[in-house]
Every structure is written in structure tokens, then in C-alpha cells.
Design an enzyme around this catalytic site. Sequence first.
Site, PDB file in Angstrom:
ATOM      1  N   LYS A   1      -4.819  -8.624  -7.214  1.00  0.00           N
ATOM      2  CA  LYS A   1      -5.957  -8.973  -6.377  1.00  0.00           C
ATOM      3  C   LYS A   1      -7.176  -8.121  -6.749  1.00  0.00           C
ATOM      4  CE  LYS A   1      -5.873  -7.641  -2.099  1.00  0.00           C
ATOM      5  NZ  LYS A   1      -5.655  -7.378  -0.680  1.00  0.00           N
TER       6      LYS A   1
ATOM      7  N   LYS B   1       0.826  -1.214   0.000  1.00  0.00           N
ATOM      8  CA  LYS B   1       0.000   0.000   0.000  1.00  0.00           C
ATOM      9  C   LYS B   1       0.856   1.260   0.000  1.00  0.00           C
ATOM     10  CE  LYS B   1      -4.447  -1.445   1.834  1.00  0.00           C
ATOM     11  NZ  LYS B   1      -5.525  -1.138   2.779  1.00  0.00           N
TER      12      LYS B   1
ATOM     13  N   LYS C   1     -11.117  -2.990  -3.857  1.00  0.00           N
ATOM     14  CA  LYS C   1     -12.019  -1.831  -3.901  1.00  0.00           C
ATOM     15  C   LYS C   1     -11.292  -0.614  -4.454  1.00  0.00           C
ATOM     16  CE  LYS C   1     -14.454  -3.175   0.273  1.00  0.00           C
ATOM     17  NZ  LYS C   1     -13.766  -3.334   1.565  1.00  0.00           N
TER      18      LYS C   1
HETATM   19  P1  AMP Z   1     -11.106  -5.436   2.826  1.00  0.00           P
HETATM   20  O1  AMP Z   1     -11.976  -5.131   1.654  1.00  0.00           O
HETATM   21  O2  AMP Z   1      -9.651  -5.270   2.484  1.00  0.00           O
HETATM   22  O3  AMP Z   1     -11.530  -4.779   4.091  1.00  0.00           O
HETATM   23  O4  AMP Z   1     -11.257  -7.009   3.079  1.00  0.00           O
HETATM   24  C1  AMP Z   1     -12.342  -7.601   3.788  1.00  0.00           C
HETATM   25  C2  AMP Z   1     -12.227  -9.096   3.738  1.00  0.00           C
HETATM   26  O5  AMP Z   1     -12.287  -9.571   2.383  1.00  0.00           O
HETATM   27  C3  AMP Z   1     -10.894  -9.646   4.295  1.00  0.00           C
HETATM   28  O6  AMP Z   1     -11.149 -10.853   4.980  1.00  0.00           O
HETATM   29  C4  AMP Z   1     -10.078  -9.913   3.069  1.00  0.00           C
HETATM   30  O7  AMP Z   1      -9.126 -10.939   3.270  1.00  0.00           O
HETATM   31  C5  AMP Z   1     -11.137 -10.353   2.067  1.00  0.00           C
HETATM   32  N1  AMP Z   1     -10.724 -10.025   0.694  1.00  0.00           N
HETATM   33  C6  AMP Z   1     -10.455  -8.795   0.204  1.00  0.00           C
HETATM   34  N2  AMP Z   1     -10.103  -8.865  -1.098  1.00  0.00           N
HETATM   35  C7  AMP Z   1     -10.159 -10.191  -1.441  1.00  0.00           C
HETATM   36  C8  AMP Z   1      -9.926 -10.918  -2.657  1.00  0.00           C
HETATM   37  N3  AMP Z   1      -9.565 -10.295  -3.791  1.00  0.00           N
HETATM   38  N4  AMP Z   1     -10.086 -12.264  -2.630  1.00  0.00           N
HETATM   39  C9  AMP Z   1     -10.455 -12.910  -1.493  1.00  0.00           C
HETATM   40  N5  AMP Z   1     -10.703 -12.280  -0.318  1.00  0.00           N
HETATM   41  C10 AMP Z   1     -10.557 -10.931  -0.284  1.00  0.00           C
END
Ligand code: AMP
Length: 329
Positions: free
Chosen positions: A192, A109, A195
Amino acid sequence: MKRVFSGIQPTGIPHLGNYLGAIRNWATLQADHDCVFCLVDMHSLTMPWEPETLRQQTLGSAACLLAAGIEPTRLYNQSAVSAHARLGWIFNCVSRLGWLNRMTQFKDKAGKNRENHSAGLYVYPNLMAADILAFHATRVPVGDDQRQHIELANDIAQKFNHDMGTDFFPEIEAFIPPAAARVMSLRDGTKKMSKSDPSEQSRITLTDTPDEIALKIRRARTDSEALPSEAAGLEGRAEARNLVAIYAAMADESIDATLQRFGGEGFGPFKTALADLLVESLGPVALETRRLLENEDHLLSVLRQGADRARSISEPIVQEAERLVGFLR
Ligand code: AMP
Ligand code: TRP
């Protein structure tokens, strides 16, 4: 009954990676676990933010999670419960700089321009450890990208226990789904799904309409070869592997089972079937999200009640941690 804790940043609409990596498992775990689910708005300040957008995205994420089957009493936003910040500070003082320096998500990041990022981005894994341990949660359903943060949380818990001469904090176990724990971008199979990707075409969100889902899948990057008939044939084909993994996870079957059906064909019929499968599962979630967003007062009251419950669980735990470190009450 084991306690489960997990969090998601309200930094945008949850996407298919969040759904398969986390949210879908959260919904399943509710049946036989004591679950606490959190919109981690404090974590959303670690990167530049806009206050009104954060407010709207917190409500939008709450609506999506409820629509995806999270029980209202188990959901709240982090900043409403002071236990997070209080234990987070204690953990800032237990965690070591050397440990934080190893965190790959910080390196990703912050990129090359480290000096110009917030201190919050750097210490964020300490707050994440506090999120979990303030509830004495032992099981944490997350995607693969959070594995290292859970290991750090265990290091912090162990050091706290050792230094304070206690066994107060339990060991945490990451609960990572066997399939689709890392859903990749639809535009680039080596990145990956995220968002923060500037391209809307790179992700399917939980509020996409059926037409948007179909279009994004049709435009998803692939290669020009036919699909193989077994998993080994996906080696070196990141985009193909990602789409097949998404199909298999959505259909609750193995990659080989999916390939038995579509192997030998081009991507055309497979993409149509994938889009249909996604529309069938995510279409109702999007509709329900839109319905819930029409009543902001209801969403706010759900989050308030969730915060009351979260406070009643975490307050005695954090007060005990404060006593152990020597704070007067
Ligand atoms: P975040 O959007 O970063 O707050 O992630 C929330 C949850 O979604 C966390 O458990 C992440 O590990 C999971 N996550 C985020 N992006 C991915 C992705 N591309 N594939 C699988 N899990 C994800
Ligand atoms: N760091 C997680 C992410 O970016 C979100 C998160 C914050 C979290 N606190 C948590 C996940 C506690 C599980 C448990 O995805």
C-alpha cells in the site's frame, strides 16, 4: 442531511493514496452533507512519535487539507475535543478482546514483535469508533484499508445499544470510492502507498513540486510489456494496474477508457501523460499548501474554530452516552 465524519493521521504529508482514497471524496461530500473532518493526533501516538514533528505535521496536514478544498469550519484536531477520549474509554469497555484480535491493521503494524507495541495501537479501533459515533455520523468516507474498522465500530455500537437497552447509536456506512480505494506503492505494486514507507520514491505527496512528481512517475516500477487494451490484461501486473488505476481515477474515467487510449503502447508516453495529469490537479494544491504554511497563526485559529464547532456537536451526544452508562453529572 446525513452527517459525515472522517479522519486522517497527521503522521506525515498526505499522499496520493490519501487523496484518492479519502480527501477528494471529503471535498465532494461537503456540498450536500453535514461534514466533520478531523486530524486524529491522538491516533498518531499509537506508534513512536517525536513531539515537535507531530506539531509540525499537524499544521502541515491542516494546510494540505484546506488547500485540497476542505472548508475551514469543518476541520479540527482530535485532542482539542474531549468527547473523543471520553467515549473512547467507554468503548474500550464495550469492545471485546476477541474482536480486536481479528484486526488485520494491528497485525500488519505490530508485525512479529507484538509485546513491544503500545496498548494504544491495540485499542485504536475503539477510539476510531468513538470518533465517528461521538458525532452520530452515519457516513464515513475512507479507503479500503479501513473497512474492517468500520465493521468493528458497528459491532461496538450494537453491543452498546443492546447492553444499555437503547437505540442511541446509529448504524455507520463506510463510503469507499469505486476506483483507487487502495493506491499502491510506486516501488512495489503489492504494498500500500503509505506515509511510513522509508522510500520517498514510493509515494507522491500533496506538496511535491511538478519536477518531483514527474521524476517519481518516470522512476515508478513497471514491467517490460506493452499496456493491454482492456482491464483483464492487467491481471498479475500489479505495478501496471496501479498506474492505470491512478490515471483512471484522476481522469474520472473507467480503466477500460484509459486503456483504450494507451493500450498497445509502452509505458513511456503513458507515464508522461500521467505525470501531466497529476501535475495539473495536484500542482495548485501544493502551491496553496505552501502559502497557507506561511501563516501559522491563521492555521491555528482555523483549527480552534473547527474544534469549537466539533465540541458543540459532540458534547451533548457524549453526555447522553455517559448518562446511559450510569455516570453521575
Ligand atoms: P491514514 O493516512 O492512514 O490516516 O489514512 C487516511 C485516509 O486515507 C483513510 O481513509 C485511509 O483509508 C486512506 N488511505 C490511506 N492510504 C491509502 C492508500 N494507499 N490508498 C487509498 N486510500 C488510502
Ligand atoms: N484509522 C484511520 C486511518 O488510519 C484514521 C481515522 C481515525 C478515521 N478515526 C477515524 C477515519 C474515523 C474515519 C473515521 O486511516
